[in-house]
Design an enzyme around this catalytic site. Structure first.
Site, PDB file in Angstrom:
ATOM      1  N   SER A 128       0.839  -1.206   0.000  1.00 20.09           N
ATOM      2  CA  SER A 128       0.000   0.000   0.000  1.00 20.09           C
ATOM      3  C   SER A 128       0.872   1.253   0.000  1.00 20.09           C
ATOM      4  CB  SER A 128      -0.917   0.024   1.235  1.00 20.09           C
ATOM      5  OG  SER A 128      -0.194  -0.248   2.415  1.00 20.09           O
ATOM      6  N   GLU A 173      -9.253  -9.717   3.910  1.00 23.67           N
ATOM      7  CA  GLU A 173      -9.571  -8.319   3.596  1.00 23.67           C
ATOM      8  C   GLU A 173     -10.952  -8.186   2.972  1.00 23.67           C
ATOM      9  OE1 GLU A 173      -6.469  -6.110   1.637  1.00 23.67           O
ATOM     10  OE2 GLU A 173      -7.749  -4.351   1.364  1.00 23.67           O
TER      11      GLU A 173
END
Ligand code: KIV
Length: 278
Positions: free
Chosen positions: A45, A182
């Site tokens: 990320s 997730e």
């Protein structure tokens, strides 16, 4: 000493929730570590939140190594996990192992890999055999954003939840020590968590996972391009940075910065000598 894989796995047996956060630089990693977080992830990320790129697929292996080294220098107690970036584990197992070894040499204790294809399963087995612990990642897997068609909630019905459970079981059998789940309904993540022996670390997956992970820039309110519903923001670094930078500009413009204590003094006799030079 950093947390061991065994210690993290025992938390599941002890019903102690596992805390995890991402970090991308030395000082943030140091403070997050000092705060007592169990796992620190150098997530890909960082492609978006640090480098300002569009997707997590945009970051290279060389870039991941730079940030993993920086974070590693700040981490004393947490287990440090580094993401295997896009195309670092999709080619062949030899190449995957080489890249995982580079991340370990950069200071990570384990690597994280998304997915559960036969190729990934074989890679996890191989890495486990050569002593590299692997964290799995199921549900919404950002590296597959193009085939998943965007940020879509996964496991939205019973059959898709069972599919993810089967993937999780395969990852466990292959040797993963924990799995990130997730973006899925809380009951789906709970169903999976209760049926595997390794810890699940949830992100947007409800309270019943064995632990939780969030992107540090989200809890710190630093990245404002996108705010996920599941991310709890504890502070607005964006506002703190904006206010500090604005005040600095005011202080420079009105010459209140630097003041005497922020300056270096020239001895009086040197000042006189300088004046005589005129
Ligand atoms: O890259 C990342 O930050 C991650 C977390 C969202 C789990 O993979």
């Amino acid at each position: 000493m950093r947390n061991s894989i065994q210690k993290i796995q025992n938390f599941k047996l002890q019903h102690k929730k596992i805390t995890a956060l991402t970090a991308y630089d030395y000082s943030t990693a140091k403070y997050i570590d000092e705060a007592g977080v169990d796992i620190i992830l150098v997530g890909d990320s960082l492609s978006q939140v640090v480098l300002g790129l569009e997707n997590t697929t945009d970051i290279s292996m060389d870039e991941m190594l730079i940030f993993t080294r920086a974070v590693s220098r700040g981490v004393k107690n947490a287990l440090l996990v580094a993401d295997m970036p896009f195309m670092s584990f999709q080619e062949d197992i030899k190449n995957t192992a080489k890249n995982a070894c580079k991340l370990i040499k950069a200071g990570a204790n384990a690597v994280k890999m998304e997915g559960s294809s036969d190729f990934i399963i074989d890679s996890i087995k191989h890495l486990s055999q050569i002593g590299i612990p692997v964290m799995g990642h199921l549900g919404f897997t950002p590296l597959s954003i193009n085939s998943l068609g965007g940020h879509r909630i996964q496991g939205k019905d019973a059959s898709r939840t069972v599919e993810i459970l089967n993937q999780a079981k395969r990852l466990e059998e292959a040797g993963c020590f924990a799995i990130v789940l997730e973006l899925m309904p809380d009951k789906s993540a709970q169903y999976i968590t209760q049926r595997i022996n390794i810890p699940t670390i949830g992100i947007g997956a409800g309270v019943d996972c064995d632990g939780q992970i969030l992107v540090s820039d989200d809890i710190l309110g630093k990245y404002d391009r996108f705010k996920p519903k599941f991310a709890r923001q504890y502070v607005s670094l964006k506002d703190i940075i904006l206010n500090a930078a604005k005040q600095y500009c005011v202080d420079v413009e009105n010459a209140s910065f630097p003041n005497v204590s922020e300056s270096f003094e020239l001895e009086y006799k040197e000042v006189c000598e300088l004046e005589n030079h005129k």
